[in-house]
Design a protein around this motif. Structure first.
Motif, short mmCIF file in Angstrom:
data_model
loop_
_atom_site.label_atom_id
_atom_site.label_comp_id
_atom_site.label_asym_id
_atom_site.label_seq_id
_atom_site.Cartn_x
_atom_site.Cartn_y
_atom_site.Cartn_z
N ASN A 45 0.75 -1.46 -0.22
CA ASN A 45 0.13 -0.17 0.03
C ASN A 45 0.98 1.11 0.07
O ASN A 45 1.94 1.27 0.73
N GLU A 46 0.52 2.28 -0.79
CA GLU A 46 1.04 3.47 -0.91
C GLU A 46 2.56 3.31 -1.41
O GLU A 46 3.48 4.04 -1.37
N VAL A 47 2.69 2.32 -2.22
CA VAL A 47 3.95 2.09 -3.05
C VAL A 47 4.05 3.27 -4.29
O VAL A 47 2.67 3.49 -4.91
N GLU A 48 5.11 3.90 -4.70
CA GLU A 48 5.00 4.85 -5.84
C GLU A 48 5.00 4.04 -7.01
O GLU A 48 5.68 3.19 -7.26
N VAL A 49 4.26 4.54 -7.86
CA VAL A 49 3.52 3.83 -9.05
C VAL A 49 4.74 3.65 -10.01
O VAL A 49 5.01 2.49 -10.56
N LEU A 50 5.38 4.57 -10.45
CA LEU A 50 6.45 4.49 -11.44
C LEU A 50 7.71 3.85 -10.88
O LEU A 50 8.51 3.21 -11.63
N VAL A 106 8.48 -11.47 -15.32
CA VAL A 106 8.18 -10.71 -14.25
C VAL A 106 7.10 -10.85 -13.44
O VAL A 106 6.07 -11.18 -14.03
N LYS A 107 7.12 -11.13 -12.04
CA LYS A 107 5.99 -11.38 -11.27
C LYS A 107 5.63 -10.29 -10.04
O LYS A 107 6.77 -9.65 -9.71
N THR A 108 4.79 -10.08 -9.78
CA THR A 108 4.45 -9.23 -8.72
C THR A 108 4.05 -9.76 -7.30
O THR A 108 3.38 -10.90 -7.46
N ILE A 109 4.43 -9.38 -6.06
CA ILE A 109 4.47 -10.04 -4.87
C ILE A 109 3.90 -9.15 -3.84
O ILE A 109 4.41 -8.05 -3.44
N SER A 110 2.92 -9.37 -3.08
CA SER A 110 2.34 -8.77 -1.70
C SER A 110 2.59 -9.51 -0.63
O SER A 110 2.73 -10.71 -1.02
N GLY A 168 -0.81 -11.25 -0.81
CA GLY A 168 -1.32 -11.79 -2.25
C GLY A 168 -2.58 -11.09 -2.45
O GLY A 168 -3.09 -11.00 -3.69
N LYS A 169 -3.18 -10.12 -1.48
CA LYS A 169 -4.20 -9.38 -1.97
C LYS A 169 -4.08 -8.09 -2.57
O LYS A 169 -2.99 -7.44 -2.56
N ALA A 170 -4.86 -7.58 -3.29
CA ALA A 170 -4.66 -6.23 -3.99
C ALA A 170 -4.23 -5.25 -3.14
O ALA A 170 -4.73 -5.13 -1.86
N ASN A 221 -1.96 7.53 -4.99
CA ASN A 221 -2.88 8.25 -6.03
C ASN A 221 -4.11 7.15 -6.23
O ASN A 221 -4.51 7.17 -7.24
N ARG A 222 -4.05 6.16 -5.39
CA ARG A 222 -5.27 5.35 -5.52
C ARG A 222 -5.32 4.22 -6.70
O ARG A 222 -6.45 3.80 -7.24
N LEU A 223 -4.05 4.00 -7.36
CA LEU A 223 -3.81 2.95 -8.31
C LEU A 223 -4.13 1.52 -7.54
O LEU A 223 -3.32 1.44 -6.72
N VAL A 224 -5.28 0.81 -7.92
CA VAL A 224 -5.28 -0.63 -7.35
C VAL A 224 -4.67 -1.44 -8.06
O VAL A 224 -4.87 -1.62 -9.62
N VAL A 225 -3.74 -2.38 -7.63
CA VAL A 225 -3.24 -3.48 -8.38
C VAL A 225 -3.15 -4.70 -7.76
O VAL A 225 -3.05 -4.79 -6.36
N THR A 226 -3.43 -5.84 -8.57
CA THR A 226 -3.53 -7.13 -7.73
C THR A 226 -2.25 -7.86 -8.17
O THR A 226 -2.11 -8.11 -9.35
N PRO A 227 -1.52 -8.35 -7.03
CA PRO A 227 -0.36 -8.91 -7.22
C PRO A 227 -0.44 -10.42 -7.89
O PRO A 227 -1.76 -10.89 -7.74
N ASP A 228 0.42 -10.84 -8.31
CA ASP A 228 0.47 -12.49 -8.56
C ASP A 228 0.76 -13.47 -7.64
O ASP A 228 -0.09 -14.38 -7.56
N PHE A 229 1.41 -13.03 -6.67
CA PHE A 229 1.56 -13.98 -5.52
C PHE A 229 1.74 -13.32 -4.27
O PHE A 229 1.84 -12.06 -4.18
#
Length: 197
Positions: A12-17, A41-45, A48-50, A55-63
């Motif tokens: 949460n609140e990660v810088e988008v770029l 390339v894989k995304t991880i939180s 594993g939840k969105a 600036n409220r961009l919602v992203v769903t990670p892979d793992f």
């Protein structure tokens, strides 16, 4: 050719770029002779939840931490969520520490360097971060040799980069290191991004 798996930590609140820049660079990279993709390339939180980025961009990670594949390259982005939230998250810091002993290369973008420093991965090493946060990195982690006015610092198995867009420069540098200047330049041209290698 064996593909390298790139894991990008999202929170949460990660810088988008910070994460989207390297994601784009590594995802687009293609080897000219074979058209093979050298990076997966894989995304991880953490769970594993969105997540809700800046600036409220919602992203769903892979793992999640619990089920992600073995990684070769780990990217730790920054932003408010890194410097004010995740730096106090012992589960995330311990995961980074554990990954640091397993992966080939750990990288950070912007204030992701604060998380790597907290995990002890920058002890005795040169490192950089966003220009607004270099003093904090130096003050809170005196064992880190803080470098100013650079886009990135390559210490072999650990690469740290400056603020936000500097993560793109760092990504091209790493591609050049692993697969040669031509591959990095070809990818940059495709992205219409100007690089100096």
């Amino acid at each position: 050719m064996s593909q390298r798996t790139v894991g990008i930590f999202l929170f949460n609140e990660v810088e988008v770029l910070d994460f989207a820049g390297p994601f784009e660079v590594f995802s687009l990279t293609t080897l000219p002779q074979t058209d093979e993709k050298p990076f997966n390339v894989k995304t991880i939180s953490e769970n594993g939840k969105a997540i809700s980025a800046r600036n409220r961009l919602v992203v769903t990670p892979d793992f999640s931490f619990a089920n992600h594949p073995s990684l070769d390259i780990l990217i730790i982005p920054g932003g408010f969520g890194a410097e004010e939230i995740e730096i106090h998250n012992s589960k995330a810091i311990n995961w980074m520490k554990e990954q640091g002993s397993k992966v080939e290369i750990v990288t950070s973008v912007c204030t992701g360097a604060l998380l790597l420093a907290k995990a002890g991965l920058l002890d005795g090493r040169k490192a950089t971060t966003h220009w607004m946060d270099v003093d904090r990195l130096e003050r809170e982690f005196p064992s880190v040799m803080v470098q100013r006015n650079v886009k990135f610092v390559d210490e072999g198995s650990i690469i740290t980069s400056g603020g936000i867009s500097a993560g793109i420069n760092m990504s091209f540098h790493l591609i050049s290191r692993l697969h040669g200047k031509e591959v990095a330049e070809q990818t940059a041209k495709r992205m219409e991004y100007e690089i100096v290698l």
